[in-house]
Design an enzyme around this catalytic site. Structure first.
Site, PDB file in Angstrom:
ATOM      1  N   MET A  51       1.355   3.648  -2.245  1.00  0.00           N
ATOM      2  CA  MET A  51       0.614   4.621  -2.914  1.00  0.00           C
ATOM      3  C   MET A  51      -0.029   5.278  -1.769  1.00  0.00           C
ATOM      4  SD  MET A  51       0.379   3.135  -6.684  1.00  0.00           S
ATOM      5  CE  MET A  51       0.190   4.930  -7.219  1.00  0.00           C
ATOM      6  N   GLY A  52      -0.111   4.470  -0.656  1.00  0.00           N
ATOM      7  CA  GLY A  52      -1.368   6.085  -0.566  1.00  0.00           C
ATOM      8  C   GLY A  52      -1.007   6.690   0.950  1.00  0.00           C
ATOM      9  N   HIS A  84     -12.671  10.745  12.491  1.00  0.00           N
ATOM     10  CA  HIS A  84     -11.553  10.701  11.764  1.00  0.00           C
ATOM     11  C   HIS A  84     -12.083  11.175   9.900  1.00  0.00           C
ATOM     12  CE1 HIS A  84     -10.107   7.430  14.060  1.00  0.00           C
ATOM     13  NE2 HIS A  84      -9.074   7.145  13.085  1.00  0.00           N
ATOM     14  N   GLY A  91       0.785  -1.641   0.078  1.00  0.00           N
ATOM     15  CA  GLY A  91      -0.394  -0.061   0.358  1.00  0.00           C
ATOM     16  C   GLY A  91       0.686   1.473   0.021  1.00  0.00           C
ATOM     17  N   LYS A 104     -11.657   7.458   5.565  1.00  0.00           N
ATOM     18  CA  LYS A 104     -11.519   6.422   5.935  1.00  0.00           C
ATOM     19  C   LYS A 104     -12.668   5.396   6.003  1.00  0.00           C
ATOM     20  CE  LYS A 104     -10.409   4.278  10.717  1.00  0.00           C
ATOM     21  NZ  LYS A 104      -9.712   3.492  10.236  1.00  0.00           N
ATOM     22  N   GLY A 148     -10.199   0.984  14.683  1.00  0.00           N
ATOM     23  CA  GLY A 148     -10.406  -0.289  14.684  1.00  0.00           C
ATOM     24  C   GLY A 148      -9.525   0.786  16.277  1.00  0.00           C
TER      25      GLY A 148
END
Length: 257
Positions: A10-11, A149, A8, A153, A159
């Site tokens: 590129m996030g 958030h 991941g 999201k 979590g």
């Protein structure tokens, strides 16, 4: 030197992780994975030429010691399963996996002797909030959680909020929840064993949580705020060497601090 693959990458969190690994003398970035992306167009994403790029899970061949996963809930389980099966120690910051999935991964890790860490939050302030909330709940069992958030999201509750509720539930006992008639369905939030959880998703926010305790004639609020995703890297830096040595899959950063 601990060799790292970032899933991941590129996030937003992935890019922070790449920078952190590149800036740490004890880590070496050897691989980067982003699904369904043409690897030929991945260059220029903060990666050195010697970093192997992958766009499909089945194509990954690497000598990485640690797999850092900041992807999406729908992909995290298969990613971590792949890592463990190939002897790579996972550090997982992707939330949204079910308890059954985590249990299955823990069993697989035990069978393979390949440990790692799954953490709902790598921010030290969030980990401390959970620890403080668990302690407070012994004395003030009436509690609700609000988590806030960014608008992108994908999972709710976070979590971190769910883990906070689970830790509180361990110590508060069988405590009744105040009854309310909802004139608007869902207004009282989600319910985890009588602990109400409220999720906010808005632009401008990063990651924030507050735990509200009420008692006769008094109240207590514990709050943490993450204003920059870079703050999560403090926990990731701690988790990587711990995961590389682990022989079981640990859940919660607080268990290695």
């Amino acid at each position: 030197m601990i060799k790292v693959l970032v899933a991941g990458f590129m996030g937003s969190m992935g890019q922070k992780t790449v920078s952190m690994v590149n800036e740490n003398d004890n880590f070496e970035l050897v691989g980067a994975y982003s699904p369904n992306v043409d690897v030929a167009h991945m260059q220029g994403m903060g990666l050195n030429d010697n970093v192997k790029l992958f766009g499909d899970l089945k194509d990954i061949q690497t000598d990485a010691d640690v797999w850092i996963d900041f992807t999406i809930p729908a992909a995290a389980f298969e990613n971590v399963k792949f890592a463990i099966e190939h002897g790579i120690h996972p550090v997982v910051g992707t939330s949204g996996m079910s308890d059954d999935q985590v249990s299955e991964l823990q069993k697989l890790a035990a069978d393979k002797g390949v440990g790692g860490i799954i953490a709902p939050n790598f921010g030290l302030s969030a980990v401390l909030l959970m620890k403080f909330a668990k302690e407070a709940a012994k004395y003030m069992p009436d509690v609700e959680i609000i988590e806030m958030h960014h608008a992108d999201k994908l999972d709710a509750p976070s979590g971190t909020a769910l883990s906070t509720a689970k830790m509180i539930d361990e110590v508060r006992g069988n405590h009744p929840t105040p009854k309310s008639d909802e004139t608007l369905s869902g207004v009282r939030g989600g319910d985890y064993n009588g602990i109400k959880i409220h999720s906010v998703r808005l632009p401008g926010y990063i990651a924030h949580e507050q735990v509200l305790f009420g008692g006769k004639g008094e109240a207590l609020t514990i709050r943490q705020d993450s204003f920059d995703r870079g703050s999560f890297m403090n926990g990731v830096k701690i988790a990587v060497p711990a995961a590389a040595k682990a022989t079981k899959l640990i859940v919660g950063l607080e268990n290695i601090l």
